[in-house]
Scaffold this motif. Structure first.
Motif, PDB file in Angstrom:
ATOM      1  N   MET A  50      14.226  24.510  -1.555  1.00 50.27           N
ATOM      2  CA  MET A  50      15.353  24.260  -0.719  1.00 50.27           C
ATOM      3  C   MET A  50      15.389  22.956  -0.084  1.00 50.27           C
ATOM      4  N   TYR A  51      14.262  22.663   0.640  1.00 51.99           N
ATOM      5  CA  TYR A  51      14.114  21.565   1.601  1.00 51.99           C
ATOM      6  C   TYR A  51      13.365  20.154   0.835  1.00 51.99           C
ATOM      7  N   PRO A  52      13.687  19.186   1.463  1.00 52.12           N
ATOM      8  CA  PRO A  52      13.022  17.950   1.061  1.00 52.12           C
ATOM      9  C   PRO A  52      11.673  17.873   1.361  1.00 52.12           C
ATOM     10  N   ALA A  53      10.686  18.665   0.219  1.00 51.13           N
ATOM     11  CA  ALA A  53       9.330  18.945   0.791  1.00 51.13           C
ATOM     12  C   ALA A  53       8.258  17.987  -0.056  1.00 51.13           C
ATOM     13  N   VAL A  54       8.799  17.125  -1.074  1.00 48.52           N
ATOM     14  CA  VAL A  54       7.799  16.268  -1.877  1.00 48.52           C
ATOM     15  C   VAL A  54       8.057  14.861  -1.187  1.00 48.52           C
ATOM     16  N   PRO A  55       7.102  14.416  -0.546  1.00 51.30           N
ATOM     17  CA  PRO A  55       7.549  12.899   0.009  1.00 51.30           C
ATOM     18  C   PRO A  55       6.976  11.933  -0.773  1.00 51.30           C
ATOM     19  N   VAL A  56       7.166  12.174  -2.388  1.00 50.16           N
ATOM     20  CA  VAL A  56       6.811  11.114  -3.312  1.00 50.16           C
ATOM     21  C   VAL A  56       7.977  10.592  -3.815  1.00 50.16           C
ATOM     22  N   ALA A  57       8.016   9.465  -4.177  1.00 51.92           N
ATOM     23  CA  ALA A  57       9.337   8.823  -5.168  1.00 51.92           C
ATOM     24  C   ALA A  57       9.372   9.415  -6.288  1.00 51.92           C
ATOM     25  N   LEU A  58      10.557  10.019  -6.784  1.00 54.01           N
ATOM     26  CA  LEU A  58      10.847  10.576  -8.154  1.00 54.01           C
ATOM     27  C   LEU A  58      11.951   9.536  -8.605  1.00 54.01           C
ATOM     28  N   TYR A  62      13.176  10.406  -3.138  1.00 49.22           N
ATOM     29  CA  TYR A  62      12.368  11.616  -3.064  1.00 49.22           C
ATOM     30  C   TYR A  62      12.901  12.662  -3.314  1.00 49.22           C
ATOM     31  N   PHE A  63      12.255  13.927  -3.513  1.00 53.98           N
ATOM     32  CA  PHE A  63      12.925  15.072  -3.894  1.00 53.98           C
ATOM     33  C   PHE A  63      13.701  15.637  -2.555  1.00 53.98           C
ATOM     34  N   LYS A  64      14.920  15.775  -2.796  1.00 53.16           N
ATOM     35  CA  LYS A  64      15.765  16.021  -1.622  1.00 53.16           C
ATOM     36  C   LYS A  64      15.881  17.773  -1.567  1.00 53.16           C
ATOM     37  N   GLY A  65      15.468  18.615  -2.354  1.00 49.27           N
ATOM     38  CA  GLY A  65      15.757  20.008  -2.452  1.00 49.27           C
ATOM     39  C   GLY A  65      16.805  20.340  -3.025  1.00 49.27           C
ATOM     40  N   VAL A  66      17.010  21.596  -3.504  1.00 51.23           N
ATOM     41  CA  VAL A  66      18.178  22.245  -4.283  1.00 51.23           C
ATOM     42  C   VAL A  66      19.177  22.605  -2.991  1.00 51.23           C
ATOM     43  N   GLY A  67      18.877  22.339  -1.677  1.00 51.99           N
ATOM     44  CA  GLY A  67      19.926  22.590  -0.653  1.00 51.99           C
ATOM     45  C   GLY A  67      19.982  24.215  -0.318  1.00 51.99           C
ATOM     46  N   LEU A  68      20.842  24.332   0.955  1.00 57.46           N
ATOM     47  CA  LEU A  68      20.773  25.700   1.255  1.00 57.46           C
ATOM     48  C   LEU A  68      22.338  26.310   1.050  1.00 57.46           C
ATOM     49  N   PRO A  69      22.212  27.647   0.349  1.00 51.53           N
ATOM     50  CA  PRO A  69      23.657  27.988  -0.270  1.00 51.53           C
ATOM     51  C   PRO A  69      24.509  27.691   0.925  1.00 51.53           C
ATOM     52  N   SER A  71      25.801  25.064   2.593  1.00 54.03           N
ATOM     53  CA  SER A  71      25.557  24.029   3.457  1.00 54.03           C
ATOM     54  C   SER A  71      24.959  22.837   2.715  1.00 54.03           C
ATOM     55  N   GLY A  72      24.633  22.785   1.584  1.00 55.57           N
ATOM     56  CA  GLY A  72      24.245  21.720   0.556  1.00 55.57           C
ATOM     57  C   GLY A  72      22.841  21.167   1.095  1.00 55.57           C
ATOM     58  N   GLN A  73      22.388  20.109   0.779  1.00 56.07           N
ATOM     59  CA  GLN A  73      21.173  19.557   0.910  1.00 56.07           C
ATOM     60  C   GLN A  73      20.939  19.168   2.505  1.00 56.07           C
ATOM     61  N   TRP A  74      19.731  19.736   3.030  1.00 52.15           N
ATOM     62  CA  TRP A  74      19.438  19.601   4.366  1.00 52.15           C
ATOM     63  C   TRP A  74      18.919  18.055   4.845  1.00 52.15           C
ATOM     64  N   THR A  75      19.336  17.377   5.556  1.00 53.40           N
ATOM     65  CA  THR A  75      18.546  16.220   5.942  1.00 53.40           C
ATOM     66  C   THR A  75      18.545  16.321   7.659  1.00 53.40           C
ATOM     67  N   ALA A  76      17.541  15.414   8.238  1.00 49.01           N
ATOM     68  CA  ALA A  76      17.579  15.361   9.737  1.00 49.01           C
ATOM     69  C   ALA A  76      18.603  14.662  10.279  1.00 49.01           C
ATOM     70  N   ILE A  77      19.271  13.847   9.538  1.00 45.37           N
ATOM     71  CA  ILE A  77      20.467  13.144  10.203  1.00 45.37           C
ATOM     72  C   ILE A  77      21.593  14.052  10.209  1.00 45.37           C
ATOM     73  N   LYS A  78      21.756  14.603   8.999  1.00 43.77           N
ATOM     74  CA  LYS A  78      22.969  15.567   9.103  1.00 43.77           C
ATOM     75  C   LYS A  78      23.037  16.732   9.991  1.00 43.77           C
TER      76      LYS A  78
END
Ligand code: HEC
Ligand code: HEC
Length: 316
Positions: A50-58, A62-69, A71-78
């Motif tokens: 769900m969360y951006p858990a892989v800190p490597v570039a794909l 980076y892997f942003k996670g599939v998000g929360l049902p 509310s979408g993808q979580w980021t610290a800025i949001k």
């Protein structure tokens, strides 16, 4: 060693028994514990997806996670933006209210006053503390010296009840919005050195309550007969309409030594290069502060401790 595979309590053993009664029992962990372990393992995987858990570039990202049902993808800025919105909502309730209120009306509302003094404190640190000191306590340096006074310049303390221009909420508001500039004429051309010496001695004496002593009669006469009284009042207590200092208290705007007083009298205040320099900037000019910010600052300064509740007190 015995080959008995059951302990006395009926629990199977690993077959290792020493001294006939010391055995390794094969107890299963409790069921609740096994369930908890399995659930945690599943949760780790779900959270990781769900969360951006892989800190490597794909693919450069980076892997942003599939998000929360919902509310979408979580980021610290949001999350920050959402918190900011919440704060703004709380603030706008007060900001809208104080927009149309006078500073006096704000003071009468304790909840609003609480809010205003908090944001006023920040505004004061940013805009006023350089001259007036943190919390309006003056810019006292180590050893009790005023940093700016040493340079012949000093902004008054704002946390006492000694006011040049008046300590009612309306006077303070007027000061902050329009700026102030108390003007005292120079006397180097109108008084003799002797007269300046005499009147300075009288000023010093009256600040100590000795103004009527016979040895200061000459200075007292200079004060009454030259232009001093027209600005400082016949009693020397100052006039707030022009910000002329009270000369009979022990509070000195500038250098309060005999030499310092003589210098103030000789060269005046805010009149030419040798004069004492004491200008309170105009904070409305060029939009330095908004009207709402000025109101907040007026209430903040009033609340520093020297605010005068009653207009009659300050009208002297
Ligand atoms: C550049 C320095 C400077 C800054 C910045 C400054 N002041 Fe002043 N302030 C002064 C001086 C100097 C005086 C005294 C003016 C005089 O002697 O005529 C003064 C006077 C005042 C007075 C009147 C005090 C009295 O005794 O009547 C108030 C109130 C005040 N300032 C509030 C503020 C606030 C609020 C701010 C920030 C928005 C501020 N000042 C920023 C220099 C400054
Ligand atoms: C035009 C009006 C005016 C006249 C005339 C005037 N003063 Fe002043 N005086 C002021 C003002 C205004 C201040 C305060 C300035 C400030 O604080 O920014 C002041 C400040 C002073 C101070 C400094 C007080 C302090 O706390 O450091 C002394 C001392 C003083 N005056 C003495 C005199 C004497 C003595 C005379 C007559 C020879 C005189 N003044 C004439 C307006 C005047």
């Amino acid at each position: 060693m015995s080959d008995n595979h059951k302990s006395a309590g009926g629990v199977p053993t690993t077959g290792h028994v020493w001294d006939d009664d010391l055995a390794d029992l094969v107890n299963q962990p409790p069921k609740w514990w096994m369930l908890g372990l399995t659930a945690s393992a599943i949760w780790v995987v779900v959270y990781w997806l769900m969360y951006p858990a892989v800190p490597v570039a794909l693919n450069g990202n980076y892997f942003k996670g599939v998000g929360l049902p919902g509310s979408g993808q979580w980021t610290a800025i949001k999350e920050l933006e959402a918190d900011q919105k919440e704060v703004d909502a709380v603030r706008s309730k007060y900001e809208n209210k104080l927009k149309d209120m006078t500073p006096a009306a704000i003071l009468a509302d304790s909840e609003l006053t609480e809010y205003v003094t908090r944001s006023g404190k920040v505004l004061f640190s940013d805009n006023c503390a350089a001259c007036h000191g943190q919390n309006g306590a003056g810019t006292i340096q180590k050893g009790g010296k005023f940093a700016m006074r040493e340079q012949g310049y000093m902004a008054p303390m704002l946390n006492d009840d000694d006011w040049l221009f008046g300590g009612t909420i309306d006077k303070i508001h007027e000061t902050v919005s329009g700026g102030r500039q108390g003007v005292m004429t120079a006397h180097k051309d109108t008084l003799s050195g002797q007269q300046i010496d005499d009147v300075a001695k009288w000023v010093l004496a009256s600040s100590e309550g000795n103004g009527n002593a016979p040895e200061f009669a000459a200075g007292k006469k200079v004060f009454a007969s030259s232009d001093c009284a027209s600005c400082h009042g016949a009693d020397g207590k100052g006039m707030q309409a022009m910000g002329s200092a009270n000369l009979t208290d022990k509070i000195w705007r500038f250098d309060g030594s005999l030499e310092g007083i003589k210098q103030t009298i000789t060269y005046g205040v805010n009149v030419g290069p040798d004069a004492r320099n004491a200008v309170m900037p105009n904070f409305t000019e060029a939009g330095k502060l908004t009207p709402a910010e000025i109101k907040k600052l007026a209430v903040y300064v009033y609340k520093l401790g020297g605010g005068k509740a009653d207009a009659a007190v300050a009208a002297k």
